[in-house]
Design a protein around this motif. Structure first.
Motif, short mmCIF file in Angstrom:
data_model
loop_
_atom_site.label_atom_id
_atom_site.label_comp_id
_atom_site.label_asym_id
_atom_site.label_seq_id
_atom_site.Cartn_x
_atom_site.Cartn_y
_atom_site.Cartn_z
N ALA A 143 45.63 16.05 -10.18
CA ALA A 143 46.41 16.48 -11.35
C ALA A 143 45.59 16.42 -12.63
O ALA A 143 46.03 16.90 -13.67
CB ALA A 143 47.66 15.61 -11.48
N HIS A 150 48.12 12.34 -19.02
CA HIS A 150 49.14 13.39 -19.09
C HIS A 150 50.40 12.89 -19.81
O HIS A 150 50.92 13.54 -20.71
CB HIS A 150 49.53 13.87 -17.69
N LEU A 155 51.42 14.98 -23.30
CA LEU A 155 52.74 15.33 -23.84
C LEU A 155 52.72 15.27 -25.37
O LEU A 155 53.32 16.11 -26.03
CB LEU A 155 53.83 14.39 -23.30
N GLN A 159 51.14 19.74 -24.30
CA GLN A 159 50.44 20.47 -23.25
C GLN A 159 51.40 20.76 -22.09
O GLN A 159 51.85 19.83 -21.42
CB GLN A 159 49.24 19.66 -22.75
N LEU A 160 51.67 22.04 -21.85
CA LEU A 160 52.55 22.42 -20.76
C LEU A 160 52.05 21.89 -19.40
O LEU A 160 52.85 21.36 -18.61
CB LEU A 160 52.70 23.95 -20.73
N PRO A 161 50.73 21.98 -19.11
CA PRO A 161 50.25 21.42 -17.84
C PRO A 161 50.61 19.94 -17.68
O PRO A 161 50.93 19.49 -16.57
CB PRO A 161 48.73 21.60 -17.93
N SER A 162 50.58 19.19 -18.78
CA SER A 162 50.92 17.77 -18.69
C SER A 162 52.40 17.58 -18.38
O SER A 162 52.78 16.66 -17.65
CB SER A 162 50.57 17.06 -20.00
N VAL A 164 54.17 19.65 -16.58
CA VAL A 164 54.27 19.93 -15.14
C VAL A 164 53.84 18.70 -14.35
O VAL A 164 54.52 18.29 -13.40
CB VAL A 164 53.40 21.15 -14.75
N ALA A 165 52.74 18.07 -14.77
CA ALA A 165 52.25 16.89 -14.06
C ALA A 165 53.27 15.75 -14.12
O ALA A 165 53.55 15.10 -13.11
CB ALA A 165 50.91 16.43 -14.65
N GLY A 168 56.02 16.32 -11.89
CA GLY A 168 55.51 15.97 -10.56
C GLY A 168 55.54 14.47 -10.32
O GLY A 168 55.99 14.01 -9.27
N PHE A 169 55.12 13.68 -11.32
CA PHE A 169 55.15 12.21 -11.18
C PHE A 169 56.56 11.75 -10.81
O PHE A 169 56.76 10.90 -9.96
CB PHE A 169 54.78 11.49 -12.50
N PHE A 170 57.54 12.34 -11.50
CA PHE A 170 58.93 11.91 -11.27
C PHE A 170 59.47 12.41 -9.94
O PHE A 170 60.18 11.67 -9.26
CB PHE A 170 59.83 12.29 -12.46
#
Lengths: 185, 137
Positions: A143, A150, A155, A159-162, A164-165, A168-170
């Motif tokens: 990631a 991230h 955040l 950052q949109l990718p962060s 998403v990550a 994902g973590f949750f």
């Protein structure tokens, strides 16, 4: 002094984490802990097996100093900055739920002895701790960051990718705690 | 000497992780059960303050301590690696109850079993390095 010895509330701890991020940003660096794993692999010679580890790890050695400091900070906090009757004040529902999973008196210590006790380390716990670590190491590199890189740094910088990550973590954490825990504990 | 600055920042970070209980396995479990606001408050307030500060850095073009411009590069735009990597990370976070910072904090706090988690994390990082070019990013 008393206020330091008591657990620190979220509205103190969160802003302090933001200050740590800013100190690193103003030092010309960034707040991200998991990249140290890559640096440690690189130092150990992993570059012989993958070009992913072929880089000048010395340029990242400042971050290893952050990790060294974190170890020392953990030592000080655990030994000198807690009250003698310390416990983690969990939601009583959580204490009951953990009891049903075989974790007695949840919150009495900082970590559950049933999983982390060094004296009663059994093969099952070794496998679980190794697996947990493996997923953290593999996942954070895949990631490109962890909770700090991230969750906080990314955040904060919108950052949109962060995002998403972090989603994902949750997803991963919820699957583990709600679907996997009943099977393994 | 310049290293001392980073050791001090790390030290401060370690104390915060321990004293906030963000390094406690129990707090992570409680967070994923949505049974307390504590962890959400920590992450949320850090991000809100962080976002305000980063906007200020950008708007006022603030300089680093050594006078150089502050560079906050955007993350690469792609999807799979963030999502799949994130889910795998979350599974590990839920199980071990510690993310990469707290792992080290807890070793210092007197929990040697976290060395096993760190060993696993190093293995995971190494295996990712081997498989990197075969994974969807």
């Amino acid at each position: 002094m008393e206020i330091i010895l008591k657990p620190w509330p979220w509205y103190v701890s969160g802003p302090l984490i933001a200050i740590i991020m800013f100190l690193l940003i103003f030092a010309g660096k960034k707040f991200g802990i998991s990249s140290n794993m890559r640096t440690l692999c690189s130092i150990a010679g992993a570059g012989k097996f993958s070009t992913f580890f072929n880089y000048d790890w010395r340029s990242e050695s400042w971050n290893l100093m952050v990790v060294l400091g974190a170890i020392l900070g953990g030592f000080l906090a655990a030994n000198y900055l807690v009250e003698p009757n310390f416990q983690v004040n969990l939601n009583p529902e959580v204490v009951n739920q953990l009891d049903s999973y075989g974790f007695s008196e949840a919150g009495k210590d900082f970590l559950p002895a049933e999983l982390f006790s060094w004296k009663n380390l059994d093969p099952k716990n070794i496998v679980l701790l190794l697996a947990g670590g493996f997923l953290i190491g593999f996942g954070s590199r895949y990631a490109g960051g962890c909770t700090s890189g991230h969750g906080i740094s990314g955040l904060s910088n919108f950052q949109l990718p962060s995002l998403v990550a972090v989603i994902g973590f949750f997803i991963g954490g919820l699957i583990m705690v709600h679907l996997v825990f009943p099977l393994i504990f | 000497m310049k290293y001392l600055f980073y050791v001090v920042i790390g030290f401060f970070f370690g104390v915060v992780m321990y004293k906030s209980e963000a390094a406690s396995w129990f707090r992570i479990f409680e967070m994923f059960q949505f049974k307390a606001f504590h962890m959400y408050g920590i992450i949320g307030s850090a991000v809100v303050l962080g976002a305000i500060g980063i906007q200020a850095i950008k708007r006022f073009k603030l300089k680093a301590f050594d006078g150089t411009p502050i560079n906050l590069p955007p993350k690469e735009r792609r999807l799979y690696s963030y999502l799949f990597g994130g889910v795998l990370f979350g599974l590990g976070w839920g199980l071990a109850g510690a993310c990469p910072g707290p792992m080290f904090v807890l070793v210092g706090a007197g929990f040697p079993s976290l060395l096993i988690v760190i060993l696993g994390a190093l293995l995971g990082t190494f295996i990712y390095g081997l498989l990197k070019n075969k994974l969807p990013h």
